[in-house]
Write an enzyme that holds these catalytic residues in place. Structure first.
Site, short mmCIF file in Angstrom:
data_model
loop_
_atom_site.label_atom_id
_atom_site.label_comp_id
_atom_site.label_asym_id
_atom_site.label_seq_id
_atom_site.Cartn_x
_atom_site.Cartn_y
_atom_site.Cartn_z
N HIS A 234 0.00 11.37 -2.05
CA HIS A 234 -1.33 11.04 -1.51
C HIS A 234 -2.14 12.26 -1.09
O HIS A 234 -3.31 12.40 -1.46
CB HIS A 234 -1.18 10.09 -0.31
N HIS B 79 0.84 -1.20 0.00
CA HIS B 79 0.00 0.00 0.00
C HIS B 79 0.87 1.25 0.00
O HIS B 79 1.77 1.39 0.83
CB HIS B 79 -0.89 -0.02 1.25
O1 G3P Z 1 -6.34 2.22 -3.28
C1 G3P Z 1 -6.68 1.80 -2.00
C2 G3P Z 1 -6.33 2.84 -0.95
O2 G3P Z 1 -5.05 3.32 -1.20
C3 G3P Z 1 -7.31 3.98 -0.91
O3 G3P Z 1 -7.06 4.85 0.15
O4 G3P Z 1 -6.33 7.00 1.07
O5 G3P Z 1 -4.77 5.09 1.08
O6 G3P Z 1 -5.31 6.22 -1.06
P1 G3P Z 1 -5.81 5.83 0.30
MG MG Z 2 -4.24 4.90 -2.45
#
Ligand code: G3P
Ligand code: MG
Length: 234
Positions: free
Chosen positions: A49, A7
């Site tokens: 992000h 992630h």
């Molecule tokens: O793509 C899944 C996840 O990354 C969505 O949440 O806020 O971590 O980008 P975020």
């Molecule tokens: Mg994400």
């Protein structure tokens, strides 16, 4: 994709959305990685992000969308993380992240990350950038971004992200020919999983860093989990 997806690169081990993070995801055995692609003022697409620079670039403030690449490249996106091992790590171009994934044979889930109504623009730019075919899955919360991307790259697999699955989710999923639904772990129920799986789509859940929770979700039928600590889930 895979049962475990790094992630924001590998956000528990390296600064999020950096090439160091993508390399770490590969190092700990991931075969797929997720990162957030966003648009700068001069149309450059980078990995980042947040809406603002403050959290991940301690030497800067203001909106990422108002930066030009010549300034963004000078920012330190690694200093804030951990013990200084990543000082000098910078915000990467999406193009370089794509090359990095290709070199490491990683599948790449590119999340189209929008903040201020730039969805269509971002979707079109990312479609332009993904010239060669590769192991990609493009996802977003932003419907405009997904539609713009799909218009230019209809063969590239798409995923739709929700915090909570809406009642009418199938309408958009069918229109976009989405292959997967990505949901926030807080709102996962057996009913939601069954609904998605009954349509033949895959279901991915974010963000899961604890093995017990991961085992429970896999047992319920979830296809994969986004994790900051992919090695802890094995
Ligand atoms: O793509 C899944 C996840 O990354 C969505 O949440 O806020 O971590 O980008 P975020
Ligand atoms: Mg994400």
């Amino acid at each position: 994709m895979a049962p475990i997806i790094g992630h924001r690169g590998c956000a528990g081990h390296a600064p999020e959305n950096t090439l160091a993070g993508i390399r770490d995801a590969a190092r700990v055995g991931c075969t797929w990685v997720e990162a957030d692609a966003t648009l700068l003022a001069d149309e450059t697409v980078v990995l980042f992000h947040d809406d603002t620079l403050d959290r991940c670039c301690c030497d800067a403030s203001g909106f990422i969308r108002e930066q030009n690449w010549k300034d963004a490249i000078t920012l330190d996106a690694g200093y804030w993380f951990d013990d200084g091992r990543f000082v000098g790590e910078h915000i990467p171009l999406l193009r370089d992240a794509v090359s990095c994934c290709q070199a490491l044979d990683l599948g790449f889930n590119i999340e189209l990350k929008t903040h201020r109504g730039e969805g269509e623009h971002l979707g079109a730019r990312v479609a332009e950038l993904l010239k060669e075919s590769g192991k990609y899955l493009v996802s977003s919360y932003d419907v405009g971004a997904l539609k713009a991307f799909h218009k230019q790259k209809p063969a590239c697999p798409l995923g739709i992200i929700y915090d909570d699955l809406p009642q009418d989710w199938r309408v958009l999923a069918d229109e976009l020919e989405a292959v997967s639904i990505h949901l926030w772990s807080k709102h996962i129920t057996q009913e939601v999983i069954d609904q998605v799986k009954a349509t033949g789509r895959e279901l991915y859940v974010f963000t899961v860093n604890e093995k017990k929770q991961a085992e429970k979700l896999w047992a319920l039928g979830v296809d994969g989990l986004f994790s900051d600590l992919p090695d802890q889930l094995r």
